[in-house]
Scaffold this motif. Structure first.
Motif, PDB file in Angstrom:
ATOM      1  N   HIS A  12       0.815  -1.216   0.000  1.00  0.00           N
ATOM      2  CA  HIS A  12       0.000   0.000   0.000  1.00  0.00           C
ATOM      3  C   HIS A  12       0.853   1.273   0.000  1.00  0.00           C
ATOM      4  N   PHE A  13       2.159   1.134   0.207  1.00  0.00           N
ATOM      5  CA  PHE A  13       3.037   2.304   0.177  1.00  0.00           C
ATOM      6  C   PHE A  13       3.278   2.718  -1.274  1.00  0.00           C
ATOM      7  N   PRO A  14       3.038   3.982  -1.608  1.00  0.00           N
ATOM      8  CA  PRO A  14       3.249   4.435  -2.995  1.00  0.00           C
ATOM      9  C   PRO A  14       4.684   4.206  -3.472  1.00  0.00           C
ATOM     10  N   ILE A  15       5.646   4.446  -2.562  1.00  0.00           N
ATOM     11  CA  ILE A  15       7.062   4.274  -2.896  1.00  0.00           C
ATOM     12  C   ILE A  15       7.798   3.715  -1.683  1.00  0.00           C
ATOM     13  N   LEU A  16       8.637   2.709  -1.924  1.00  0.00           N
ATOM     14  CA  LEU A  16       9.534   2.191  -0.891  1.00  0.00           C
ATOM     15  C   LEU A  16      10.933   2.092  -1.490  1.00  0.00           C
ATOM     16  N   PHE A  17      11.911   2.612  -0.764  1.00  0.00           N
ATOM     17  CA  PHE A  17      13.288   2.578  -1.245  1.00  0.00           C
ATOM     18  C   PHE A  17      14.011   1.351  -0.701  1.00  0.00           C
ATOM     19  N   THR A  18      14.912   0.808  -1.503  1.00  0.00           N
ATOM     20  CA  THR A  18      15.736  -0.307  -1.058  1.00  0.00           C
ATOM     21  C   THR A  18      16.912   0.223  -0.243  1.00  0.00           C
ATOM     22  N   LYS A  19      17.594  -0.687   0.453  1.00  0.00           N
ATOM     23  CA  LYS A  19      18.777  -0.303   1.225  1.00  0.00           C
ATOM     24  C   LYS A  19      19.849   0.273   0.294  1.00  0.00           C
ATOM     25  N   GLU A  20      19.986  -0.325  -0.873  1.00  0.00           N
ATOM     26  CA  GLU A  20      20.985   0.154  -1.835  1.00  0.00           C
ATOM     27  C   GLU A  20      20.665   1.581  -2.291  1.00  0.00           C
ATOM     28  N   GLN A  21      19.390   1.860  -2.509  1.00  0.00           N
ATOM     29  CA  GLN A  21      18.999   3.213  -2.914  1.00  0.00           C
ATOM     30  C   GLN A  21      19.293   4.221  -1.806  1.00  0.00           C
ATOM     31  N   VAL A  22      18.960   3.860  -0.583  1.00  0.00           N
ATOM     32  CA  VAL A  22      19.191   4.768   0.542  1.00  0.00           C
ATOM     33  C   VAL A  22      20.686   5.043   0.713  1.00  0.00           C
ATOM     34  N   ASP A  23      21.511   4.022   0.521  1.00  0.00           N
ATOM     35  CA  ASP A  23      22.965   4.222   0.609  1.00  0.00           C
ATOM     36  C   ASP A  23      23.437   5.239  -0.430  1.00  0.00           C
ATOM     37  N   ARG A  24      22.897   5.144  -1.624  1.00  0.00           N
ATOM     38  CA  ARG A  24      23.276   6.091  -2.684  1.00  0.00           C
ATOM     39  C   ARG A  24      22.731   7.486  -2.388  1.00  0.00           C
ATOM     40  N   PHE A  25      21.503   7.544  -1.872  1.00  0.00           N
ATOM     41  CA  PHE A  25      20.939   8.834  -1.481  1.00  0.00           C
ATOM     42  C   PHE A  25      21.823   9.514  -0.437  1.00  0.00           C
ATOM     43  N   GLU A  26      22.315   8.710   0.502  1.00  0.00           N
ATOM     44  CA  GLU A  26      23.125   9.269   1.584  1.00  0.00           C
ATOM     45  C   GLU A  26      24.444   9.842   1.070  1.00  0.00           C
ATOM     46  N   GLN A  27      25.048   9.178   0.116  1.00  0.00           N
ATOM     47  CA  GLN A  27      26.281   9.710  -0.471  1.00  0.00           C
ATOM     48  C   GLN A  27      26.022  11.063  -1.128  1.00  0.00           C
ATOM     49  N   ILE A  28      24.910  11.138  -1.839  1.00  0.00           N
ATOM     50  CA  ILE A  28      24.541  12.388  -2.514  1.00  0.00           C
ATOM     51  C   ILE A  28      24.226  13.469  -1.487  1.00  0.00           C
ATOM     52  N   ARG A  29      23.472  13.092  -0.455  1.00  0.00           N
ATOM     53  CA  ARG A  29      23.086  14.065   0.570  1.00  0.00           C
ATOM     54  C   ARG A  29      24.299  14.603   1.315  1.00  0.00           C
ATOM     55  N   GLU A  30      25.221  13.723   1.693  1.00  0.00           N
ATOM     56  CA  GLU A  30      26.396  14.159   2.445  1.00  0.00           C
ATOM     57  C   GLU A  30      27.250  15.132   1.635  1.00  0.00           C
ATOM     58  N   ASN A  31      27.428  14.841   0.364  1.00  0.00           N
ATOM     59  CA  ASN A  31      28.198  15.749  -0.496  1.00  0.00           C
ATOM     60  C   ASN A  31      27.497  17.100  -0.630  1.00  0.00           C
ATOM     61  N   TYR A  32      26.185  17.045  -0.784  1.00  0.00           N
ATOM     62  CA  TYR A  32      25.409  18.281  -0.922  1.00  0.00           C
ATOM     63  C   TYR A  32      25.450  19.097   0.367  1.00  0.00           C
ATOM     64  N   ASN A  88      20.993  20.575  -8.982  1.00  0.00           N
ATOM     65  CA  ASN A  88      21.849  19.422  -9.275  1.00  0.00           C
ATOM     66  C   ASN A  88      21.647  18.298  -8.259  1.00  0.00           C
ATOM     67  N   TYR A  89      21.420  18.674  -7.011  1.00  0.00           N
ATOM     68  CA  TYR A  89      21.161  17.694  -5.950  1.00  0.00           C
ATOM     69  C   TYR A  89      19.887  16.905  -6.251  1.00  0.00           C
ATOM     70  N   ARG A  90      18.845  17.611  -6.635  1.00  0.00           N
ATOM     71  CA  ARG A  90      17.574  16.945  -6.940  1.00  0.00           C
ATOM     72  C   ARG A  90      17.707  16.034  -8.162  1.00  0.00           C
ATOM     73  N   VAL A  91      18.441  16.495  -9.153  1.00  0.00           N
ATOM     74  CA  VAL A  91      18.656  15.675 -10.348  1.00  0.00           C
ATOM     75  C   VAL A  91      19.391  14.392  -9.980  1.00  0.00           C
ATOM     76  N   ALA A  92      20.413  14.515  -9.131  1.00  0.00           N
ATOM     77  CA  ALA A  92      21.193  13.344  -8.716  1.00  0.00           C
ATOM     78  C   ALA A  92      20.325  12.352  -7.949  1.00  0.00           C
ATOM     79  N   LEU A  93      19.457  12.859  -7.081  1.00  0.00           N
ATOM     80  CA  LEU A  93      18.555  11.982  -6.332  1.00  0.00           C
ATOM     81  C   LEU A  93      17.603  11.246  -7.271  1.00  0.00           C
TER      82      LEU A  93
END
Length: 235
Positions: free
Chosen positions: A142-162, A213-218
């Protein structure tokens, strides 16, 4: 001349309010939720909000409700703790260091701020995956979107740099702000003040570009199906 004075006042006011806004409305923002499930605790800025899950459709058991309530309370405790820590470091360590032009203290405060953001995000990520463990596979559908652990790890790399680059820019903006203040006290020439104001405007423009650029990367980390849900893209 009146237009110039108005411009300087706008920029000058922005100089001394931007740091407060940063500490209160960026990622460490405390948003106390009364909802049983926080659909998007990760708070990545995709430029569009992730759709909320319809909790009524989950048909949660009393045991699930109890566990989810405890998880949400733990999430909020962590957000309050690290949001306050961020604000304290910003106001009591970073700002005085910038005023004194103490580069070692600025560097120390910057690293403390980044570590605080990292710890805050750990709390949010922990909630995100622990919450899913409480639910059944059918409920998770029922969740519209669920992220995988791998996706969250990549998001975190992008977020930390930003976050690191954003903090560098905010510090640079603060430094220029204090220089403008000092020049005004010294009755410096309009040319000198305008030079500093131009630097502040350039910093603000760089921050806007970085956010794009941050949003595009995400978004590049999202699957096709997730983009279709989030941005209503046609299949």
């Amino acid at each position: 001349m009146k237009k110039l004075i108005s411009l300087l006042l706008v920029v000058f006011i922005g100089i001394f309010t931007s740091t407060i806004v940063y500490a209160q409305t960026s990622k460490p923002l405390i948003q106390v939720s009364v909802k049983l499930i926080v659909t998007d605790p990760l708070k990545y800025d995709f430029g569009k909000a992730i759709p909320e899950v319809d909790v009524d459709k989950l048909n949660l058991t009393p045991d699930q409700k109890e566990k989810l309530t405890k998880l949400r309370e733990k999430l909020q405790e962590g957000e309050i703790k690290y949001s306050r820590a961020f604000a304290n470091i910003w106001n009591k360590e970073l700002k005085p260091a910038v005023q004194k032009d103490d580069q070692n203290a600025i560097k120390k405060a910057k690293e403390e701020l980044l570590n605080t953001l990292k710890e805050l995000q750990k709390v949010r990520i922990n909630y995100y995956f622990e919450m899913q463990k409480v639910l059944t596979p059918e409920q998770l559908k029922h969740f519209p979107i669920l992220f995988t652990k791998e996706q969250v790890d990549r998001f975190e790399q992008i977020r930390e740099n930003y976050d690191r680059e954003r903090l560098n820019l905010d510090i640079a903006r603060m430094i220029e702000g204090y220089k403008v203040q000092q020049l005004r006290k010294e009755n410096a020439s309009t040319k000198e003040i305008n030079t500093r104001v131009a630097l502040i405007v350039a910093i603000d423009n760089k921050k806007k570009d970085d956010l794009i650029n941050y949003r595009v990367a995400l978004r590049e980390v999202l699957t096709k199906e997730q983009r279709e849900v989030l941005f209503a893209e046609k299949k």
